[in-house]
Design an enzyme around this catalytic site. Structure first.
Site, PDB file in Angstrom:
ATOM      1  CG  ASP A 168       1.300  -3.116  -3.199  1.00  0.00           C
ATOM      2  OD1 ASP A 168       0.881  -2.267  -4.099  1.00  0.00           O
ATOM      3  OD2 ASP A 168       1.538  -3.979  -2.818  1.00  0.00           O
ATOM      4  CB  THR A 169      -0.884   1.087   1.852  1.00  0.00           C
ATOM      5  OG1 THR A 169      -1.249   2.094   0.872  1.00  0.00           O
ATOM      6  CG2 THR A 169      -1.240   1.589   3.156  1.00  0.00           C
TER       7      THR A 169
END
Length: 218
Positions: free
Chosen positions: A56-57
């Site tokens: 995930d970012t």
């Protein structure tokens, strides 16, 4: 453009310590993405390295990149066959009742116009297994080690909420987004076996924002 730390390198693999906030793909609304760093990460090779899996970012830490198509195929197969060992560290927005355990919850994706998409625990979902243990308890927050057997989207984030009853600190989707500027999840170690070769084995140090909360990895 800030250089990215490389924690493993050989002829077919790179493992980087991905900073929190760096997206694997270019966001629709724009912003920093991994491809901004490909020139640095070629390290003399003509090809851009290719990410083998997803983070995930917000998630920091070990991200495996393949340096040629054959390696990409082999590494991808290792993830599919669940032979990759992954160790994550996460900070809960609370303290669990127990000190260790295993979460087995099937997961499914839902979406709505107002909330967008998210994962939920659902009997008809895909099987998902995460082993965990508490490492430290500081200021009403717990540092946990997560060892996922499966690699479902948002697995650790939804397992923390649905399996432990407390979301990760700072998680805006499964928690209230408060207490930290990002979802406090870090890919601390990655080991990928290779036939006839030593495994790809990498560790990424505890991020500064974890240490700022009073936690140590050890």
């Amino acid at each position: 453009m800030k250089n990215i730390a490389i924690v493993f390198e050989d002829a077919e693999a790179l493992v980087i310590d991905k900073p929190a906030g760096l997206s694997i793909d270019r966001p629709r609304k724009g912003g920093p993405a991994l491809e901004d760093h490909f020139e640095q990460l070629r390290l003399g090779f003509q090809r851009d390295p290719v990410p083998v899996h997803r983070l995930d970012t917000d998630t920091s830490g070990c991200l495996l990149l393949a340096r040629n198509p054959k390696a990409l195929s082999r590494f991808g197969r290792a993830f599919e066959e669940r032979v990759v060992e992954k160790r994550y560290l996460g900070v809960l927005a609370g303290v669990p009742d127990q000190t260790e355990g295993t979460i087995e919850l099937a997961l499914s994706k839902i979406s709505s116009a107002e909330k967008g998409w998210r994962m939920i625990a659902a009997k008809k979902g895909k099987p998902s297994v995460t082993h965990w243990r508490m490492l430290q308890d500081v200021g009403g927050h717990a540092l946990l080690e997560f060892l996922p057997e499966t690699g479902r989207t948002h697995q650790i984030r939804i397992h923390a909420l649905a399996g432990l009853g407390t979301a990760l600190l700072g998680d805006p989707v499964y928690g209230n987004g408060k207490g930290a500027p990002r979802t406090m999840l870090h890919s601390a170690a990655l080991t990928v076996p290779r036939a006839g070769k030593p495994p790809v084995a990498a560790t990424a140090p505890l991020p500064a924002d974890f240490a700022a909360l009073g936690f140590t990895d050890g």
